[in-house]
Motif scaffolding. Structure first.
Motif, mmCIF file in Angstrom:
data_model
loop_
_atom_site.group_PDB
_atom_site.id
_atom_site.type_symbol
_atom_site.label_atom_id
_atom_site.label_comp_id
_atom_site.label_asym_id
_atom_site.label_seq_id
_atom_site.Cartn_x
_atom_site.Cartn_y
_atom_site.Cartn_z
ATOM 1 N N ALA A 70 -18.098 -1.207 5.954
ATOM 2 C CA ALA A 70 -17.849 0.204 6.276
ATOM 3 C C ALA A 70 -18.249 0.485 7.716
ATOM 4 C CB ALA A 70 -18.621 1.102 5.319
ATOM 5 N N ILE B 65 -8.205 0.602 -4.387
ATOM 6 C CA ILE B 65 -9.232 -0.400 -4.125
ATOM 7 C C ILE B 65 -10.028 -0.655 -5.385
ATOM 8 C CG2 ILE B 65 -11.240 -0.936 -2.720
ATOM 9 C CD1 ILE B 65 -10.121 0.919 -0.637
ATOM 10 N N GLN C 112 -12.969 -1.621 -7.891
ATOM 11 C CA GLN C 112 -14.417 -1.467 -7.745
ATOM 12 C C GLN C 112 -15.065 -2.741 -7.209
ATOM 13 O OE1 GLN C 112 -16.529 1.101 -8.627
ATOM 14 N NE2 GLN C 112 -14.972 2.559 -9.287
ATOM 15 N N PRO D 76 2.415 2.587 -6.030
ATOM 16 C CA PRO D 76 1.526 3.714 -6.311
ATOM 17 C C PRO D 76 0.295 3.319 -7.114
ATOM 18 C CG PRO D 76 3.481 3.832 -7.684
ATOM 19 C CD PRO D 76 3.684 2.692 -6.742
ATOM 20 N N GLN D 77 0.342 2.151 -7.749
ATOM 21 C CA GLN D 77 -0.799 1.734 -8.560
ATOM 22 C C GLN D 77 -1.911 1.146 -7.705
ATOM 23 O OE1 GLN D 77 -1.066 2.257 -11.712
ATOM 24 N NE2 GLN D 77 1.019 2.943 -12.145
ATOM 25 N N LEU D 78 -1.566 0.858 -6.455
ATOM 26 C CA LEU D 78 -2.540 0.153 -5.630
ATOM 27 C C LEU D 78 -3.722 1.058 -5.296
ATOM 28 C CD1 LEU D 78 -3.137 -2.431 -3.978
ATOM 29 C CD2 LEU D 78 -2.169 -1.236 -2.034
ATOM 30 N N GLU E 121 -8.488 -1.719 2.817
ATOM 31 C CA GLU E 121 -8.080 -2.445 1.620
ATOM 32 C C GLU E 121 -7.958 -3.944 1.873
ATOM 33 O OE1 GLU E 121 -5.489 1.309 -0.145
ATOM 34 O OE2 GLU E 121 -4.490 -0.448 0.645
ATOM 35 N N GLN F 135 -3.746 6.334 7.383
ATOM 36 C CA GLN F 135 -3.155 5.288 6.551
ATOM 37 C C GLN F 135 -3.427 3.903 7.140
ATOM 38 O OE1 GLN F 135 -1.079 5.782 3.566
ATOM 39 N NE2 GLN F 135 -1.662 3.629 3.437
ATOM 40 N N PHE G 211 -5.989 2.930 8.798
ATOM 41 C CA PHE G 211 -7.353 2.501 8.499
ATOM 42 C C PHE G 211 -7.568 2.277 7.000
ATOM 43 C CE2 PHE G 211 -8.020 4.078 12.789
ATOM 44 C CZ PHE G 211 -8.828 3.080 13.303
ATOM 45 N N LEU G 212 -6.826 3.006 6.178
ATOM 46 C CA LEU G 212 -6.931 2.748 4.731
ATOM 47 C C LEU G 212 -6.399 1.356 4.411
ATOM 48 C CD1 LEU G 212 -5.905 6.120 3.017
ATOM 49 C CD2 LEU G 212 -8.165 5.094 3.164
ATOM 50 N N SER H 139 0.821 -1.210 0.000
ATOM 51 C CA SER H 139 0.000 0.000 0.000
ATOM 52 C C SER H 139 0.850 1.253 0.000
ATOM 53 C CB SER H 139 -0.939 0.009 1.195
ATOM 54 O OG SER H 139 -0.216 0.185 2.375
ATOM 55 N N LEU H 140 2.030 1.186 0.616
ATOM 56 C CA LEU H 140 2.858 2.385 0.699
ATOM 57 C C LEU H 140 3.776 2.534 -0.503
ATOM 58 C CD1 LEU H 140 3.907 2.391 4.449
ATOM 59 C CD2 LEU H 140 2.246 3.849 3.322
ATOM 60 N N ARG I 213 -14.694 -3.243 -3.330
ATOM 61 C CA ARG I 213 -14.935 -2.151 -2.395
ATOM 62 C C ARG I 213 -15.897 -2.587 -1.291
ATOM 63 N NH1 ARG I 213 -14.698 3.307 -6.128
ATOM 64 N NH2 ARG I 213 -12.467 3.190 -6.389
ATOM 65 N N LEU I 214 -15.915 -1.781 -0.249
ATOM 66 C CA LEU I 214 -16.579 -2.217 0.968
ATOM 67 C C LEU I 214 -18.092 -2.269 0.846
ATOM 68 C CD1 LEU I 214 -14.532 -0.192 3.578
ATOM 69 C CD2 LEU I 214 -14.133 -2.495 2.737
ATOM 70 N N SER I 215 -18.621 -3.287 1.495
ATOM 71 C CA SER I 215 -20.068 -3.334 1.620
ATOM 72 C C SER I 215 -20.455 -2.410 2.764
ATOM 73 C CB SER I 215 -20.511 -4.757 1.936
ATOM 74 O OG SER I 215 -20.037 -5.101 3.219
#
Lengths: 206, 262
Positions: free
Chosen positions: A36, A25, A27, A21-23, A77, A70, A72-73, A17-18, A30-32
């Motif tokens: 969330a 989430i 579609q 750079p292409q990483l 993910e 970060q 929580f991001l 994740s850090l 993504r979170l339900s």
């Protein structure tokens, strides 16, 4: 692979994740709504502890908020890969790794109004002021070797157990115990020295 | 295996306990927590709004949580702003001054890192009018006000939802909840592939909250919208601005990647 032979999934997640750079989430993953909601619940439970922990391990004050975000991001993910019941370990483990990355190139600056090595450092009596005490604590934590400091902060400030710390750091419990012992020795030595040089007999009391 | 007694629980000297207690008591300001919580929540909301299969129950539950959050945000923002407005200085009116919508290339200067900086005690108040107002009152007073008015806040939110309060209403009672709502409109438009509509929503946000707490999120969405419109030069310009304003943001790399993608 972590020292205990386990595959270090958390490290992999943080590194990706850090550093990638292409990483982002996708579609499709993504979170339900319930996920969330779960993240919000975790946030309410863990935010303060994570913020305090990142501060304790020396993340610069102006980077702490971004670091917490970060954490929580990364969880958002990777939440599907986190075992139920081990969310806390995941969050703290992520925080450890993010702190490591953030601290690269940073160095905590001793507050200008506290020259701890000099005579202008606050006396022990003045440490009743929590802000002053915190400045001294920060300085002392800066003097502890990073691995020991992390274990020390998790155990003494965050109240985690040694097995929990071992899980967070992906190390054997014996290693966590050893790091805690050495961290405590270092901290006590610094406190004693400070007490002796700043107006108390505290150092002689133990 | 028995664990050593923690220093804070009697295992250490008095000075050790005093120092560790100060570390344990460290906490971010309410404004900092508010902002971070909003950013995390808005991320969750955004992801949820684009999910293809969200169960009705989950939707309902999440909507409930969001509604509570917005109610708290609406009341808290209005109450704190009101207290600060009456008790402090006329400059708090800055929140009410809603300048004309700015174009992409003439966005007003933002107050970036100062909001995130120095939230440990003694730090200077952030420049955003609503946040500085929030900081300018004592926490205990804020909490007590907040507690007493919780039910009133729910009522107010309910009335607001019935009357369909828009961005201009939000401007007169600034709150992070209202900001979230406006940004979510932009996010929903983006998710639906309507970049132009997203830009319009962001213009409305900028007009209603020129010094809002979620400027970073707004700028990020605007960059994504510009990429969606195919205006990469403008997106690159704003990405450079984003990086200079928020050098530590976890979004910076991704935005760079987004605008540079072929």
């Amino acid at each position: 692979v972590a020292p205990n032979g386990k595959y270090d999934m958390t490290s992999w997640m943080v590194e990706r994740s850090l550093l990638d750079p292409q990483l982002s989430i996708p579609q499709s993953t993504r979170l339900s709504g319930s996920a969330a909601l779960e993240i919000h619940r975790l946030f309410k439970e863990r935010y303060h502890g994570l913020w305090r922990f990142l501060r304790s391990v020396g993340v610069p004050p102006d980077s702490i908020d971004d670091a917490v975000q970060q954490v929580f991001l990364v969880y958002a993910e990777r939440h599907a890969a986190v075992t139920k019941g081990s969310e806390g370990s995941f969050l703290f483990g992520t925080a450890v790794r993010i702190a490591h990355v953030v601290k690269r190139g940073h160095r905590r600056e001793t507050p200008a109004d506290v020259e701890l090595a000099g005579s202008s450092a606050p006396s022990v009596d003045e440490l009743a002021d929590q802000k002053r005490a915190r400045q001294v604590l920060d300085w002392m934590l800066d003097q502890i070797e990073p691995d020991q400091r992390t274990v020390f902060a998790l155990y003494e400030i965050e109240g985690l157990t040694l097995p929990e710390i071992a899980d967070v750091l992906q190390i054997p419990v014996g290693t966590a115990t050893s790091r805690l012992r050495r961290g405590r020795e270092r901290f006590s030595g610094l406190v004693n020295r400070y007490a002796l040089t700043h107006g108390t007999n505290e150092g002689k009391s133990r | 295996m028995s664990e050593p007694k923690r220093l804070l629980e009697g295992g250490g000297s008095e000075l050790e306990r005093l120092l560790l207690a100060s570390g344990h008591a460290a906490r971010p300001s309410r404004a900092t927590r508010w902002k971070t919580e909003a950013l995390v929540l808005i991320a969750g909301l955004g992801f949820a709004s684009t999910a293809r299969a969200v169960g009705p129950l989950a939707q309902k539950t999440y909507a409930g949580a969001l509604a509570r959050y917005l109610a708290i945000g609406a009341f808290g923002g209005a109450a704190v702003w009101g207290v600060a407005h009456v008790a402090t200085r006329p400059s708090a009116n800055a929140v009410q001054d809603t300048p004309a919508a700015k174009s992409v290339h003439a966005m007003p200067a933002m107050q970036p890192e100062a909001i995130a900086k120095g939230e440990v005690e003694g730090a200077p108040a952030p420049p955003a009018a609503d946040l500085s107002s929030r900081d300018s009152i004592e926490p205990s007073r804020a909490e007590s006000t907040h507690g007493r008015g919780a039910s009133r806040a729910r009522g107010a939110a309910s009335v607001a939802s019935r009357t369909g309060a828009g961005p201009n209403d939000s401007a007169t009672a600034p709150s992070i909840g209202s900001e979230i709502l406006e940004l979510d409109r932009a996010r929903a438009s983006l998710a639906a592939g309507q970049a132009r509509s997203a830009v319009s929503a962001l213009d409305r946000y900028q007009q209603a909250f020129p010094k809002g707490a979620l400027q970073q999120e707004a700028l990020r969405l605007r960059i994504e919208a510009l990429v969606g419109l195919g205006d990469r030069p403008a997106a690159r310009t704003l990405t450079a601005r984003f990086e200079s304003l928020y050098p530590n943001s976890p979004h910076a790399k991704r935005l760079h990647s987004l605008v540079d993608a072929p």
